[in-house]
Design an enzyme around this catalytic site. Structure first.
Site, PDB file in Angstrom:
ATOM      1  CB  CYS A 100      -2.967  -8.535   8.425  1.00  0.00           C
ATOM      2  SG  CYS A 100      -1.442  -8.238   7.513  1.00  0.00           S
ATOM      3  CG  HIS A 144      -5.523  -9.510   4.493  1.00  0.00           C
ATOM      4  ND1 HIS A 144      -6.140  -8.534   5.242  1.00  0.00           N
ATOM      5  CD2 HIS A 144      -4.211  -9.156   4.414  1.00  0.00           C
ATOM      6  CE1 HIS A 144      -5.253  -7.618   5.596  1.00  0.00           C
ATOM      7  NE2 HIS A 144      -4.068  -7.982   5.110  1.00  0.00           N
ATOM      8  CD  GLU A 204      -9.604  -9.651   4.991  1.00  0.00           C
ATOM      9  OE1 GLU A 204      -9.191 -10.681   5.572  1.00  0.00           O
ATOM     10  OE2 GLU A 204      -9.020  -8.548   5.049  1.00  0.00           O
TER      11      GLU A 204
HETATM   12  N1  GLN Z   1       1.095  -2.790   8.763  1.00  0.00           N
HETATM   13  C1  GLN Z   1       1.341  -4.204   8.852  1.00  0.00           C
HETATM   14  C2  GLN Z   1       2.374  -4.667   7.856  1.00  0.00           C
HETATM   15  O1  GLN Z   1       2.628  -3.985   6.890  1.00  0.00           O
HETATM   16  C3  GLN Z   1       0.062  -4.987   8.672  1.00  0.00           C
HETATM   17  C4  GLN Z   1      -0.506  -4.905   7.283  1.00  0.00           C
HETATM   18  C5  GLN Z   1      -1.942  -5.319   7.196  1.00  0.00           C
HETATM   19  O2  GLN Z   1      -2.642  -5.393   8.214  1.00  0.00           O
HETATM   20  N2  GLN Z   1      -2.411  -5.588   5.995  1.00  0.00           N
HETATM   21  O3  GLN Z   1       2.941  -5.710   8.017  1.00  0.00           O
END
Ligand code: GLN
Length: 555
Positions: A381, A520, A522
């Site tokens: 992410c 994500h 995970e």
């Molecule tokens: N801050 C980034 C966004 O909002 C990444 C979010 C995250 O890593 N879950 O897009």
């Protein structure tokens, strides 16, 4: 057969592992052929944990259907394989916000709206909602008995015991027996007090799960039984375990699942086998080798802030028979001149999800280091957004490239900012729209979305299929305007949304393992079934660890 409800409460202190006890019991009941579902009631006033700082609350776990939930739901999924839903986690905040909008609509017209019955009714509705296909619903109440916020929740589950009858409800109380060194004794008094507190609000526990750091003498168990009015065989020891995967078997050996079935006068539907659990415990405890993975993040002061991530690394370690040592590195350490020293002996680098500008400089340095030194890299992410910023800055020479999340001045490059606010996306057949200045809670791109993989890519090789689905939680997206030019440097967007508009995966051709994903992964890893990217990453780390060219040892 009507659904049975198992309520899990906690006493004495928090962090006793109620979630793990609930998950383990659910896994045991599942192993005995029953259909289970787990739910969590959180008494705090946030509507959900989405806006909370992970160093305070731990990770925010995201469900398939896009709910931002408590991290215990991650344990539930990992232990039972049953996907949690939006309706499996509720907070006092959500209950009150539902209640107040009903009140404004006039649903309670003429009546005084009160905690009992209005709040408690909503809690009961939540607990029992669409739960008729399951044999058991296990419902954990966050916090400890005696917390002010918890009272309406305890009252609601008390009422359910009365309404559904004790042959459909069981109360399980998890407590702590502290060891007092001076007396050389495990103390039962806090447990007695906590049960007294529970009984004062009308709940008599049927089973007491006692956490302790050493064997509980039989005399102490007898004492707890007598003072707490619980049958002796229903006082269960839950000693500290060296691995969470041992907990189901430990609780089984103590007879927990048997006691629950006895309470309901039920018989096992299937013969329980714990072979799979035993197998992963053996693998986990006696691996053949080890790998060192640097986790470059911002919330490194609390392990729970990256719970699913470290679990997923362990699952991959189990698969590849290696112990995964996580070297927690606060991203800020990379801002110092001797940052490379901190990577001594590291076999792979992982930059996880994150928010805000703090530590970004360090994360960018970590990406650059992994890219240039051909160390396996896995970005999740934020770890993908940062990776693209790094490459646009250092490969394409756009020095002011950044993310609009950091409120920086816009880049002068005509292609625009490298990472920008997502203003529109498709979800469940509708267009979701966002603008800057909107609400922060529950408004990210959340939950499972499909992704198409490019044939021949590393991602395709890892997944072994062209269409995948993964869970998301982000507000910003990578700008594809740089894709063509990055391709000339071997940087490929190997995964995108099916319409090709949203970048989902970036990788580098010619690098042994460089993969960065917008989602994500995970959240979908399981102890018996490691997630393919984590598996590939740990495998790459293992291979890297065998080469002489380890960080800091290179000629
Ligand atoms: N801050 C980034 C966004 O909002 C990444 C979010 C995250 O890593 N879950 O897009």
């Amino acid at each position: 057969m009507p659904t049975r409800f198992i309520f899990i409460t906690g006493g004495v202190v928090s962090s006793l592992g109620k979630g793990l006890s609930a998950s383990s019991l659910a896994a045991l009941l599942q192993g005995r052929g029953f259909k289970v579902r787990l739910r969590k009631l959180d008494p705090y006033l946030n509507v959900d944990p989405g806006t909370m700082n992970p160093t305070q609350h731990g990770e925010v776990f995201v469900t398939e259907d896009g709910a931002e939930t408590d991290l215990d739901l991650g344990h539930y999924e990992r232990f039972t394989g049953v996907d949690a839903k939006k309706t499996d986690n509720i907070t006092a905040g959500r209950i009150y916000s539902t209640l107040l909008s009903k009140e404004r609509k006039g649903d309670y017209l003429g009546g005084t709206v009160q905690v009992i019955p209005h709040v408690t009714n909503l809690i009961k509705e939540f607990v029992t909602r669409d739960a008729n296909k399951e044999d058991f619903v296990l419902c954990e109440i966050g916090g400890t008995v005696g917390d002010i916020e918890g009272l309406p929740f305890f009252e609601a589950i008390r009422q359910l015991g009365y309404e559904l009858g004790r042959d459909r409800v069981i109360y399980l109380h998890v407590t702590l027996l502290p060891y007092v060194a001076a007396a050389k004794e495990l103390k039962t008094k806090p447990t007695q007090h906590s049960v007294k507190e529970l009984r004062s609000i009308g709940i008599q526990p049927d089973v007491i799960v006692c956490r302790a750091d050493r064997e509980i003498p039989i005399g102490e168990k007898k004492k707890i039984a007598q003072f707490c009015n619980v049958r002796e065989e229903c006082v269960i020891s839950a000693l500290d375990a060296t691995s969470i995967y041992k907990v189901p078997k430990n609780l089984h050996l103590e007879g927990l699942d048997e006691r629950v079935l006895q309470h309901f006068k039920m018989k096992s539907k299937a013969e329980l086998s714990l072979k799979d659990w035993e197998r992963i415990v053996t693998r986990f405890e006696s691996p053949r080798g080890e790998v060192n993975i640097a986790l470059v993040g911002k919330y490194t002061s609390l392990g729970d802030a990256y719970k699913s991530l470290t679990e997923a690394l362990d699952h991959a370690g189990i698969e590849h028979n290696v112990r995964v040592n996580v070297k927690w590195l606060n991203a800020r350490v990379f801002e110092s001149a001797d940052a490379e020293k901190k990577l001594q002996g590291v076999d792979a680098i992982l930059v996880p999800g994150g928010f805000g500008e703090e530590g970004v400089k360090g994360k960018i340095a970590a990406v650059k280091y992994a890219r240039e030194n051909k160390i396996p890299y896995f970005g999740i992410c934020f770890g993908m957004q940062i990776a693209v910023v790094e490459m646009v800055r250092n490969l394409l020479g756009v020095k002011d490239a950044t993310s609009s999340e950091f409120h920086a001045a816009p880049t002068k490059d005509p292609r625009g900012q490298v990472v920008g606010l997502m203003t529109e996306w498709e979800q469940d057949g509708a267009t979701e729209k966002r603008s800057s200045g909107g609400d922060l809670g529950g408004t990210m791109r959340l939950g499972a979305f499909p992704c198409s993989l490019q044939a021949g890519s590393l991602a395709y090789k890892i997944y072994g299929e062209a269409k995948i689905s993964e869970r998301h939680r982000h507000r910003y997206e990578v700008n594809m305007n740089y894709a063509e030019e990055l391709r000339e440097h071997g940087v490929v967007f190997s995964g995108t949304s099916p319409d090709g508009k949203l970048p989902e995966i970036v990788e580098i051709k010619g690098h042994p393992f460089f993969i960065a994903v917008q989602f994500h992964p995970e959240f979908k890893s399981r102890p018996f079934d490691a997630h393919p990217i984590f598996s590939g990453f740990v495998k790459a780390a293992k291979e890297y660890s065998k080469t002489a060219a380890k960080v800091g040892e290179a000629a």
